[in-house]
Scaffold this motif. Structure first.
Motif, PDB file in Angstrom:
ATOM      1  N   GLN A   1      -9.021 -39.309 -21.059  1.00 15.94           N
ATOM      2  CA  GLN A   1      -8.984 -38.389 -22.193  1.00 15.94           C
ATOM      3  C   GLN A   1      -8.442 -37.038 -21.761  1.00 15.94           C
ATOM      4  N   LEU A   2      -8.827 -36.584 -20.571  1.00 16.42           N
ATOM      5  CA  LEU A   2      -8.295 -35.316 -20.065  1.00 16.42           C
ATOM      6  C   LEU A   2      -6.791 -35.399 -19.847  1.00 16.42           C
TER       7      LEU A   2
ATOM      8  N   GLY B   1       0.740 -26.494 -20.233  1.00 16.15           N
ATOM      9  CA  GLY B   1       0.170 -25.623 -19.202  1.00 16.15           C
ATOM     10  C   GLY B   1      -1.227 -25.995 -18.764  1.00 16.15           C
ATOM     11  N   LEU B   2      -1.888 -26.928 -19.452  1.00 17.42           N
ATOM     12  CA  LEU B   2      -3.238 -27.339 -19.063  1.00 17.42           C
ATOM     13  C   LEU B   2      -3.122 -28.523 -18.115  1.00 17.42           C
ATOM     14  N   LEU B   3      -3.724 -28.400 -16.949  1.00 21.08           N
ATOM     15  CA  LEU B   3      -3.614 -29.417 -15.902  1.00 21.08           C
ATOM     16  C   LEU B   3      -4.987 -29.897 -15.477  1.00 21.08           C
ATOM     17  N   THR B   4      -5.025 -31.088 -14.890  1.00 25.25           N
ATOM     18  CA  THR B   4      -6.241 -31.646 -14.305  1.00 25.25           C
ATOM     19  C   THR B   4      -5.922 -31.959 -12.850  1.00 25.25           C
ATOM     20  N   GLU B   5      -6.853 -31.616 -11.962  1.00 24.85           N
ATOM     21  CA  GLU B   5      -6.601 -31.859 -10.545  1.00 24.85           C
ATOM     22  C   GLU B   5      -7.912 -32.191  -9.857  1.00 24.85           C
ATOM     23  N   GLN B   6      -7.826 -33.015  -8.817  1.00 24.82           N
ATOM     24  CA  GLN B   6      -8.982 -33.329  -7.987  1.00 24.82           C
ATOM     25  C   GLN B   6      -8.843 -32.540  -6.688  1.00 24.82           C
ATOM     26  N   ILE B   7      -9.888 -31.807  -6.336  1.00 25.72           N
ATOM     27  CA  ILE B   7      -9.864 -30.932  -5.163  1.00 25.72           C
ATOM     28  C   ILE B   7     -11.047 -31.291  -4.264  1.00 25.72           C
TER      29      ILE B   7
ATOM     30  N   ARG C   1     -13.889 -16.420 -12.287  1.00 26.40           N
ATOM     31  CA  ARG C   1     -12.832 -15.883 -11.422  1.00 26.40           C
ATOM     32  C   ARG C   1     -11.452 -16.465 -11.718  1.00 26.40           C
ATOM     33  N   THR C   2     -11.403 -17.710 -12.263  1.00 23.37           N
ATOM     34  CA  THR C   2     -10.099 -18.375 -12.409  1.00 23.37           C
ATOM     35  C   THR C   2      -9.790 -18.858 -13.820  1.00 23.37           C
ATOM     36  N   SER C   3     -10.773 -18.884 -14.694  1.00 25.83           N
ATOM     37  CA  SER C   3     -10.672 -19.470 -16.037  1.00 25.83           C
ATOM     38  C   SER C   3     -10.464 -20.975 -16.003  1.00 25.83           C
ATOM     39  N   ALA C   4     -10.629 -21.610 -14.852  1.00 23.91           N
ATOM     40  CA  ALA C   4     -10.564 -23.069 -14.739  1.00 23.91           C
ATOM     41  C   ALA C   4     -11.997 -23.607 -14.719  1.00 23.91           C
ATOM     42  N   SER C   5     -12.164 -24.831 -15.195  1.00 24.51           N
ATOM     43  CA  SER C   5     -13.502 -25.423 -15.291  1.00 24.51           C
ATOM     44  C   SER C   5     -13.647 -26.651 -14.408  1.00 24.51           C
ATOM     45  N   ILE C   6     -14.771 -26.722 -13.699  1.00 26.98           N
ATOM     46  CA  ILE C   6     -15.119 -27.911 -12.930  1.00 26.98           C
ATOM     47  C   ILE C   6     -15.843 -28.837 -13.904  1.00 26.98           C
ATOM     48  N   VAL C   7     -15.200 -29.985 -14.220  1.00 27.30           N
ATOM     49  CA  VAL C   7     -15.736 -30.873 -15.250  1.00 27.30           C
ATOM     50  C   VAL C   7     -16.443 -32.097 -14.680  1.00 27.30           C
ATOM     51  N   ALA C   8     -16.262 -32.375 -13.383  1.00 27.01           N
ATOM     52  CA  ALA C   8     -16.946 -33.506 -12.760  1.00 27.01           C
ATOM     53  C   ALA C   8     -16.891 -33.330 -11.249  1.00 27.01           C
ATOM     54  N   VAL C   9     -17.831 -33.985 -10.562  1.00 29.02           N
ATOM     55  CA  VAL C   9     -17.830 -34.018  -9.102  1.00 29.02           C
ATOM     56  C   VAL C   9     -18.003 -35.478  -8.684  1.00 29.02           C
TER      57      VAL C   9
ATOM     58  N   VAL D   1     -11.090 -30.554 -11.754  1.00 25.47           N
ATOM     59  CA  VAL D   1     -10.932 -29.219 -12.341  1.00 25.47           C
ATOM     60  C   VAL D   1      -9.876 -29.276 -13.436  1.00 25.47           C
ATOM     61  N   VAL D   2     -10.129 -28.556 -14.534  1.00 22.24           N
ATOM     62  CA  VAL D   2      -9.173 -28.441 -15.631  1.00 22.24           C
ATOM     63  C   VAL D   2      -8.833 -26.968 -15.800  1.00 22.24           C
ATOM     64  N   GLY D   3      -7.535 -26.678 -15.896  1.00 21.77           N
ATOM     65  CA  GLY D   3      -7.102 -25.293 -16.107  1.00 21.77           C
ATOM     66  C   GLY D   3      -5.598 -25.158 -15.947  1.00 21.77           C
ATOM     67  N   THR D   4      -5.159 -23.929 -15.852  1.00 21.10           N
ATOM     68  CA  THR D   4      -3.741 -23.660 -15.621  1.00 21.10           C
ATOM     69  C   THR D   4      -3.426 -23.875 -14.146  1.00 21.10           C
ATOM     70  N   ARG D   5      -2.145 -23.908 -13.800  1.00 17.83           N
ATOM     71  CA  ARG D   5      -1.763 -24.050 -12.387  1.00 17.83           C
ATOM     72  C   ARG D   5      -2.378 -22.924 -11.569  1.00 17.83           C
ATOM     73  N   GLN D   6      -2.334 -21.711 -12.084  1.00 10.93           N
ATOM     74  CA  GLN D   6      -2.905 -20.561 -11.381  1.00 10.93           C
ATOM     75  C   GLN D   6      -4.420 -20.728 -11.209  1.00 10.93           C
ATOM     76  N   GLY D   7      -5.092 -21.213 -12.241  1.00  9.60           N
ATOM     77  CA  GLY D   7      -6.535 -21.419 -12.167  1.00  9.60           C
ATOM     78  C   GLY D   7      -6.907 -22.490 -11.161  1.00  9.60           C
ATOM     79  N   LEU D   8      -6.154 -23.602 -11.149  1.00  5.47           N
ATOM     80  CA  LEU D   8      -6.428 -24.685 -10.197  1.00  5.47           C
ATOM     81  C   LEU D   8      -6.210 -24.204  -8.767  1.00  5.47           C
ATOM     82  N   ASP D   9      -5.143 -23.444  -8.549  1.00  4.64           N
ATOM     83  CA  ASP D   9      -4.891 -22.895  -7.216  1.00  4.64           C
ATOM     84  C   ASP D   9      -6.021 -21.954  -6.807  1.00  4.64           C
ATOM     85  N   GLY D  10      -6.540 -21.201  -7.774  1.00  3.49           N
ATOM     86  CA  GLY D  10      -7.651 -20.289  -7.498  1.00  3.49           C
ATOM     87  C   GLY D  10      -8.913 -21.030  -7.095  1.00  3.49           C
TER      88      GLY D  10
END
Length: 166
Positions: free
Chosen positions: A76-77, A86-92, A113-121, A145-154
């Protein structure tokens, strides 16, 4: 497409829920009155005949539900990502040297700090969906994490931080 689930009472046993997959396979879950659950796969040539019956312990049923729920959420994400420019999902992954190992999610202040959200671990094959601020990280956890590229990098930079004085 809407999926139809049929519920059938099984007197003296419990209840069975069946669904037909898009590929034409019928599968079900029998929930016994004593709490036992069986995953049932029907014969494709005879939909009334059980081809496989797999008993599931409580832990197995919960793990299977977590896996299916997490993959559904990530799907769904991904669909949302396609709709929202501009909305991205990434695993970190959280490295062993991160100052956030054994610390609470809230301690990162990642969203503020980043406006990105941790949606699962993801931890050792288990999925913690929508972890609350008191959730404690472990080395090797993978955060979704879900957010912008800048937020994910943050968020990546925050979790990689090994400086105890941060």
């Amino acid at each position: 497409m809407r999926v139809r689930v049929e519920q059938t009472a099984l007197p003296g046993i419990g209840v069975r829920h069946d669904l037909m997959t898009e590929s034409g396979r019928r599968l079900g879950v029998v929930s016994h009155r004593n709490g036992r659950r069986d995953l049932v796969l029907y014969d494709p040539d005879d939909p009334d005949s059980c081809q496989h019956d797999i008993p599931l312990t409580d832990d197995e049923a919960e793990a299977l539900a977590d896996i299916l729920g997490a993959s559904l959420m990530l799907g769904q994400l991904s669909g949302l990502r396609e709709q929202a420019a501009g909305l991205l999902t990434e695993q970190i992954a959280i490295p062993a040297g991160s100052k956030y190992v054994n610390k609470r999610l809230g301690d990162t202040k990642a969203r503020t700090r980043t406006s990105a959200s941790i949606v699962a671990v993801l931890r050792q094959g288990e999925v913690n969906v929508s972890p609350d601020p008191t959730f404690r990280f472990a080395a090797g956890d993978v955060v979704v994490v879900v957010g912008t590229r800048q937020g994910l990098d943050g968020v990546t930079a925050i979790l990689a931080d090994s400086d105890p004085d941060g």
